[in-house]
Write a protein that holds these residues in place. Structure first.
Motif, PDB file in Angstrom:
ATOM      1  N   GLY A 199       0.821  -1.205   0.000  1.00 33.28           N
ATOM      2  CA  GLY A 199       0.000   0.000   0.000  1.00 33.28           C
ATOM      3  C   GLY A 199       0.854   1.253   0.000  1.00 33.28           C
ATOM      4  O   GLY A 199       1.768   1.416  -0.809  1.00 33.28           O
ATOM      5  N   GLU A 200       0.559   2.158   0.939  1.00 31.83           N
ATOM      6  CA  GLU A 200       1.336   3.396   1.015  1.00 31.83           C
ATOM      7  C   GLU A 200       2.697   3.177   1.670  1.00 31.83           C
ATOM      8  O   GLU A 200       3.525   4.088   1.696  1.00 31.83           O
ATOM      9  CB  GLU A 200       0.558   4.466   1.780  1.00 31.83           C
ATOM     10  N   GLN A 201       2.949   1.984   2.192  1.00 31.80           N
ATOM     11  CA  GLN A 201       4.229   1.679   2.828  1.00 31.80           C
ATOM     12  C   GLN A 201       5.215   1.161   1.780  1.00 31.80           C
ATOM     13  O   GLN A 201       5.661   0.012   1.812  1.00 31.80           O
ATOM     14  CB  GLN A 201       4.036   0.657   3.948  1.00 31.80           C
ATOM     15  N   VAL A 202       5.525   2.012   0.831  1.00 30.40           N
ATOM     16  CA  VAL A 202       6.439   1.660  -0.256  1.00 30.40           C
ATOM     17  C   VAL A 202       7.523   2.721  -0.352  1.00 30.40           C
ATOM     18  O   VAL A 202       7.432   3.794   0.244  1.00 30.40           O
ATOM     19  CB  VAL A 202       5.711   1.544  -1.616  1.00 30.40           C
ATOM     20  N   PHE A 203       8.542   2.392  -1.121  1.00 28.86           N
ATOM     21  CA  PHE A 203       9.617   3.343  -1.376  1.00 28.86           C
ATOM     22  C   PHE A 203       9.383   4.045  -2.690  1.00 28.86           C
ATOM     23  O   PHE A 203       9.129   3.399  -3.713  1.00 28.86           O
ATOM     24  CB  PHE A 203      10.967   2.626  -1.429  1.00 28.86           C
ATOM     25  N   THR A 204       9.467   5.365  -2.691  1.00 27.93           N
ATOM     26  CA  THR A 204       9.541   6.128  -3.924  1.00 27.93           C
ATOM     27  C   THR A 204      10.697   7.113  -3.788  1.00 27.93           C
ATOM     28  O   THR A 204      10.976   7.615  -2.688  1.00 27.93           O
ATOM     29  CB  THR A 204       8.245   6.904  -4.236  1.00 27.93           C
ATOM     30  N   THR A 205      11.375   7.374  -4.886  1.00 30.10           N
ATOM     31  CA  THR A 205      12.575   8.205  -4.844  1.00 30.10           C
ATOM     32  C   THR A 205      12.273   9.610  -4.347  1.00 30.10           C
ATOM     33  O   THR A 205      12.959  10.131  -3.455  1.00 30.10           O
ATOM     34  CB  THR A 205      13.211   8.263  -6.243  1.00 30.10           C
ATOM     35  N   ASP A 206      11.254  10.247  -4.908  1.00 29.38           N
ATOM     36  CA  ASP A 206      10.926  11.618  -4.519  1.00 29.38           C
ATOM     37  C   ASP A 206      10.561  11.705  -3.044  1.00 29.38           C
ATOM     38  O   ASP A 206      10.957  12.646  -2.346  1.00 29.38           O
ATOM     39  CB  ASP A 206       9.775  12.149  -5.373  1.00 29.38           C
ATOM     40  N   ALA A 207       9.780  10.740  -2.559  1.00 24.61           N
ATOM     41  CA  ALA A 207       9.362  10.767  -1.159  1.00 24.61           C
ATOM     42  C   ALA A 207      10.567  10.617  -0.236  1.00 24.61           C
ATOM     43  O   ALA A 207      10.673  11.303   0.785  1.00 24.61           O
ATOM     44  CB  ALA A 207       8.343   9.662  -0.894  1.00 24.61           C
ATOM     45  N   TYR A 208      11.498   9.724  -0.591  1.00 25.11           N
ATOM     46  CA  TYR A 208      12.668   9.540   0.257  1.00 25.11           C
ATOM     47  C   TYR A 208      13.533  10.796   0.284  1.00 25.11           C
ATOM     48  O   TYR A 208      14.012  11.225   1.340  1.00 25.11           O
ATOM     49  CB  TYR A 208      13.497   8.345  -0.219  1.00 25.11           C
ATOM     50  N   LEU A 209      13.757  11.407  -0.875  1.00 27.44           N
ATOM     51  CA  LEU A 209      14.615  12.582  -0.929  1.00 27.44           C
ATOM     52  C   LEU A 209      14.000  13.775  -0.205  1.00 27.44           C
ATOM     53  O   LEU A 209      14.721  14.605   0.363  1.00 27.44           O
ATOM     54  CB  LEU A 209      14.901  12.953  -2.388  1.00 27.44           C
ATOM     55  N   ASN A 210      12.673  13.886  -0.232  1.00 24.24           N
ATOM     56  CA  ASN A 210      12.008  15.036   0.383  1.00 24.24           C
ATOM     57  C   ASN A 210      11.565  14.785   1.820  1.00 24.24           C
ATOM     58  O   ASN A 210      11.515  15.721   2.616  1.00 24.24           O
ATOM     59  CB  ASN A 210      10.794  15.450  -0.460  1.00 24.24           C
ATOM     60  N   GLY A 406       1.989   6.243  -1.484  1.00 16.02           N
ATOM     61  CA  GLY A 406       3.423   6.286  -1.218  1.00 16.02           C
ATOM     62  C   GLY A 406       4.139   7.356  -2.006  1.00 16.02           C
ATOM     63  O   GLY A 406       5.284   7.709  -1.680  1.00 16.02           O
ATOM     64  N   GLN A 407       3.499   7.894  -3.052  1.00 14.29           N
ATOM     65  CA  GLN A 407       4.104   8.956  -3.840  1.00 14.29           C
ATOM     66  C   GLN A 407       3.740  10.325  -3.282  1.00 14.29           C
ATOM     67  O   GLN A 407       2.792  10.469  -2.506  1.00 14.29           O
ATOM     68  CB  GLN A 407       3.661   8.866  -5.304  1.00 14.29           C
ATOM     69  N   ILE A 408       4.491  11.333  -3.673  1.00 11.52           N
ATOM     70  CA  ILE A 408       4.211  12.700  -3.255  1.00 11.52           C
ATOM     71  C   ILE A 408       3.101  13.274  -4.116  1.00 11.52           C
ATOM     72  O   ILE A 408       3.098  13.110  -5.332  1.00 11.52           O
ATOM     73  CB  ILE A 408       5.466  13.577  -3.382  1.00 11.52           C
ATOM     74  N   GLU A 409       2.151  13.946  -3.497  1.00 14.88           N
ATOM     75  CA  GLU A 409       1.116  14.634  -4.255  1.00 14.88           C
ATOM     76  C   GLU A 409       1.743  15.807  -5.005  1.00 14.88           C
ATOM     77  O   GLU A 409       2.589  16.524  -4.476  1.00 14.88           O
ATOM     78  CB  GLU A 409       0.009  15.134  -3.325  1.00 14.88           C
TER      79      GLU A 409
END
Length: 521
Positions: A199-210, A406-409
């Motif tokens: 679900g929302e408990q995933v890794f995304t590059t943008d979310a990790y960097l921000n 999991g992604q940034i809006e």
């Protein structure tokens, strides 16, 4: 964190190349120590350039003639020659295959299971349209039922994928590569990518960097604040950042200029308007057959040779396939790229317009910019999508999630972001200096009972070109030899899929392109 630790950590990542012969230095700005053993400013001062990503080849940039130099026998005049410059980049050596795409589908089904109603539409939106094989007067049911998933077609290019779906795959690929890089470097729990993501408990590059503390749903047992590796004892209170050099540039569709350059820019082609040196096809010839002694007469691409002739006669399979053929079935071009002509045509990133506006820009030409920014929440940090998934209804009735959990809006840039800028002043430059074409605006919706309501817009329409028209390049197994010329260009709506269009990914090269150690001169 010692510099030796940084070098060892970064050397394990396939996307970077580091050496161990530097020493901890001081800042040229403040004199403060960089990469101290305890807290302090951390920076990869040993970064030694970007390595070629797995499955890709490096394309050295340069000036080339974009468009046709030969007479346009079709009379379309949508590919007039112009001089362009393309910066160095990487490109997949083959089209994305069925195996690669089904790995993507498997991941989606595991992370966003169809058994849960809020996730069901995510998997459906990623599925290729296997019905593209059907024909009103042809028997193609076997291809419809087997082409995507049967291992016999594992190394065949995926088809039935729209431009939108190809972009979604590219974003997924970026995240999986960066997730693996951080795991190898010790910043993520080992194998969390296959056992913990949900679900929302995933890794995304943008979310990790921000907002790294929000990755994997904010689970600190997965997202480490510092390196967690028994063999390494380094900095314990920092997340990985861009300054570490661990993150890959994004995987994306190539621009039209990049694709055409990579398909046909041989050494003889690099001089503008070089009519004598310019060869028609990617293999550097005016002919579609090889002249080599041992293979003389063999075809050099998979294309339609004549009416009712897709693959030669029995016992003499001239192009190794009656429809698509396996990737790498034909020799590569000068760059090492396979099937840049024939097999399947390929999506590129650009929105279609009849002319390339070279007067406005002659470097890294691209039409299709829509500028967005992160949505910032009340707490001053980025907003991560949870389970409230918003779906857009495409003109063909299919649903697509606007943003995955999991992604940034994202939102479009505002007037305050463009005020007094000289390089751009709008959130959408698709129609810049080329206007909006009078194309049909077909709609597809549902009534309160779930019944389909499709409305065709055909009143006083004068064009099929719209801001959703995307360029595709290269000939396919269904096309005559004319379309094998890299300069030819066609378009199709971005939500449409066919049995003859696939895609491959590109990646920008980070940093300079000059490999010389010393300054010129």
């Amino acid at each position: 964190m010692t510099l030796q630790l940084i070098a060892a950590m970064f050397a394990s990542v396939s996307l970077t190349s580091c050496s161990n012969n530097s020493t901890v230095g001081n800042s040229s700005a403040t004199g403060w120590k960089i990469n101290g053993k305890k807290d302090g400013f951390q920076y990869n001062t040993n970064y030694n350039g970007q390595q070629t990503p797995y499955g890709m080849v490096e394309i050295e940039g340069g000036t080339f003639t974009m468009g046709r130099l030969q007479e346009d026998v079709m009379g379309e005049w949508n590919n007039a020659s112009t001089q362009q410059y393309v910066q160095s980049f990487y490109m997949d050596e083959t089209e994305v295959t069925n195996m690669m795409y089904t790995e993507y589908l498997y991941w989606i089904k595991q992370v966003y299971p169809t058994s849960e109603p809020q996730y069901r539409g995510i998997y459906q939106s990623a599925l290729p349209d296997t019905l593209v094989w059907r024909n009103k007067l042809g028997f193609t049911e076997t291809l419809t039922n087997t082409y995507l998933r049967h291992p016999a077609y594992a190394d065949y290019p995926v088809v039935g994928v729209s431009w939108i779906q190809a972009n979604d795959f590219s974003k997924w690929r970026t995240d999986r590569v960066n997730e693996f890089a951080l795991e190898k470097a010790g910043y993520l729990k080992k194998n969390a990518k296959t056992k913990e993501a949900y679900g929302e408990q995933v890794f995304t590059t943008d979310a990790y960097l921000n907002a790294p503390s929000k990755s994997y749903g904010g689970n600190e047992e997965i997202v480490y604040k510092g390196v967690r590796n028994k063999a390494k004892d380094g900095q314990k209170n920092v997340y990985a950042t861009q300054s570490f050099g661990l993150f890959s540039a994004e995987y994306r569709l190539p621009t039209e200029a990049e694709w055409e350059y990579a398909a046909g820019a041989r050494r003889d082609d690099r001089e503008y308007n070089n009519v004598k040196g310019r060869k028609k096809y990617p293999w550097g010839s005016e002919d579609t057959r090889t002249s080599a002694r041992k293979t003389k007469g063999d075809h050099l691409a998979n294309y339609k040779q004549n009416r009712g002739d897709y693959g030669g006669i029995a016992g003499w399979k001239t192009d190794q396939g009656g429809y698509t053929s396996p990737v790498k079935a034909f020799p590569p071009n000068d760059w090492g790229l396979y099937d840049m002509a024939g097999n399947v045509a390929e999506w590129v990133a650009d929105v279609y317009r009849p002319m390339v506006n070279s007067e406005e820009n002659d470097i890294n030409y691209f039409r299709g910019n829509v500028y967005t920014k992160n949505v910032i929440g009340p707490d001053g940090t980025v907003q991560i999508v949870q389970t409230n998934i918003v779906y857009d209804t495409l003109p063909n009735g299919k649903l697509r999630p606007r943003t995955l959990p999991g992604q940034i809006e994202k939102t479009v840039v505002s007037e305050s972001d463009t005020f007094l800028r000289t390089n751009f002043n709008s959130d959408n430059d698709i129609a810049y200096k080329d206007g909006n074409y009078n194309a049909p605006q077909n709609t597809f919706s549902y009534d309160q009972n779930g019944n389909v309501i499709g409305e065709y817009d055909a009143v006083s329409k004068t064009s099929l070109i719209s801001d959703q028209s995307r360029v595709y390049k290269g000939g396919s197994w269904k096309d005559r030899a004319y379309w094998l010329d890299p300069a030819t260009r066609r378009y199709m709506d971005q939500f449409v899929a066919t049995d003859f269009i696939g895609f491959r990914n590109a990646m920008s090269k980070i940093g300079g392109t000059n490999k010389k150690k010393k300054p010129r001169g």
